[in-house]
Design an enzyme around this catalytic site. Structure first.
Site, PDB file in Angstrom:
ATOM      1  N   SER A 186      35.707  80.537  31.226  1.00 25.14           N
ATOM      2  CA  SER A 186      34.114  79.809  31.067  1.00 25.14           C
ATOM      3  C   SER A 186      33.940  79.360  32.385  1.00 25.14           C
ATOM      4  O   SER A 186      34.041  79.726  33.314  1.00 25.14           O
ATOM      5  CB  SER A 186      34.369  78.940  29.835  1.00 25.14           C
ATOM      6  OG  SER A 186      32.919  78.680  29.453  1.00 25.14           O
ATOM      7  N   LYS A 198      11.917  64.973  19.540  1.00 22.57           N
ATOM      8  CA  LYS A 198      12.762  63.906  20.122  1.00 22.57           C
ATOM      9  C   LYS A 198      14.127  63.791  19.478  1.00 22.57           C
ATOM     10  O   LYS A 198      15.179  63.151  20.029  1.00 22.57           O
ATOM     11  CB  LYS A 198      11.981  62.571  20.160  1.00 22.57           C
ATOM     12  CG  LYS A 198      12.567  61.487  20.796  1.00 22.57           C
ATOM     13  CD  LYS A 198      13.020  61.917  22.441  1.00 22.57           C
ATOM     14  CE  LYS A 198      13.727  60.807  22.997  1.00 22.57           C
ATOM     15  NZ  LYS A 198      13.991  61.238  24.492  1.00 22.57           N
TER      16      LYS A 198
END
Length: 300
Positions: free
Chosen positions: A123, A175
């Protein structure tokens, strides 16, 4: 005698004298410690006469600061002819991996820099490795895992059982997306999926460009699966099979080093008690929103 006539004042004088001596001693100690740190900083390596610098990248990649600093130290030293990144990491944050990737690209302009993979370099570890001039891995090294994952824990049912009812006041519709106290809306899933897709595209594009592999070919390999070093060699994700010693020899060949190869590591800082105390008292304050507190994305 003064001590008998004014015992309280005499006591204050003794205490003041002790504190003064302690303060002077403290100043001397700090001054001496600073000189020690400066001397140590000047002596960057574990041994003198080195010509190949080895930068270790171990564990989760959560910060790029120290790694970039070590790369720069070796890059700016004329005695160091080549650099080896010894990677033993399952990945980490996208931001730090991209910062290190960029620093490697700049370093390649002036010095050879290759990767030696340990037990795992997957990764984010592979993201970094792909930017180097060459990659050496063991046959059993676990690498690849080219992809991006974003996850969070939903504890809504637990909150209901213990009587927690979230109250949210927000400035925008999204949000609080990713809040562990409610289900993720379809519109929010689309936003997160688009974010993951964009980050994945950046990963694939950078790795393909650095390795000189066709984008579509890299995209096919970048489905998150892990490859052994032996399989990665066949897929051209790495260049050679071997250990760290083999990487040192290859780096020497790349840099045309004549004579003995002398690998060196950056010298570890010996943090003094005062520095530890300061680090403890003056920790960075991280104020973040719901998404960063409860959501994490890693290259893993």
């Amino acid at each position: 005698m003064f001590a008998r006539r004014h015992p309280f004042l005499f006591f204050l004088m003794i205490v003041s004298t002790c504190f003064t001596i302690m303060f002077i001693g403290f100043i001397v100690f700090v001054s001496f410690g600073s000189k020690m740190l400066n001397t140590q900083f000047a002596q960057q390596y574990t041994s003198s006469g080195g010509n190949i610098g080895i930068v270790e990248i171990n564990g989760m990649i959560l910060s790029s600061k120290k790694i970039i600093q070590n790369i720069k130290i070796f890059r700016d030293d004329d005695d160091i002819k080549a650099i080896i990144l010894r990677i033993d990491s399952p990945g980490g944050g996208i931001g730090p991996a991209q910062e290190i990737y960029r620093e490697i690209v700049k370093t390649r302009m002036t010095k050879k820099i290759i990767t030696s993979m340990g037990s795992v370099a997957a990764s984010g570890g592979y993201y970094i490795a792909s930017a180097t001039d060459g990659i050496v891995a063991n046959p059993g090294t676990l690498t690849g895992s080219i992809g991006v994952i974003m996850e969070y824990a939903n504890i809504m049912e637990i909150a209901k059982k213990i009587g927690i009812s979230p109250v949210v006041i927000k400035s925008g519709e999204f949000k609080d997306m990713g809040s562990p106290l409610r289900e993720l809306k379809d519109s929010e899933k689309k936003i997160f999926q688009a974010l993951v897709d964009e980050l994945h595209l950046q990963f694939v594009n950078d790795a393909a460009k650095a390795r000189g592999i066709d984008f579509q070919t890299m995209a096919t390999l970048a489905d998150g699966r892990v490859y052994t070093g032996q399989k990665a060699l066949k897929l051209k994700l790495i260049d050679r099979l071997g250990n760290l010693d083999d990487a040192v020899r290859w780096a020497g060949e790349m840099a045309n080093i004549k004579g003995e190869l002398k690998p060196v590591y950056p010298k570890e800082d010996k943090i003094t008690f005062i520095k530890k105390l300061v680090d403890t008292l003056l920790k960075d304050i991280n104020i973040s929103g719901t998404v960063t507190d409860n959501l994490r994305y890693i290259i893993n």
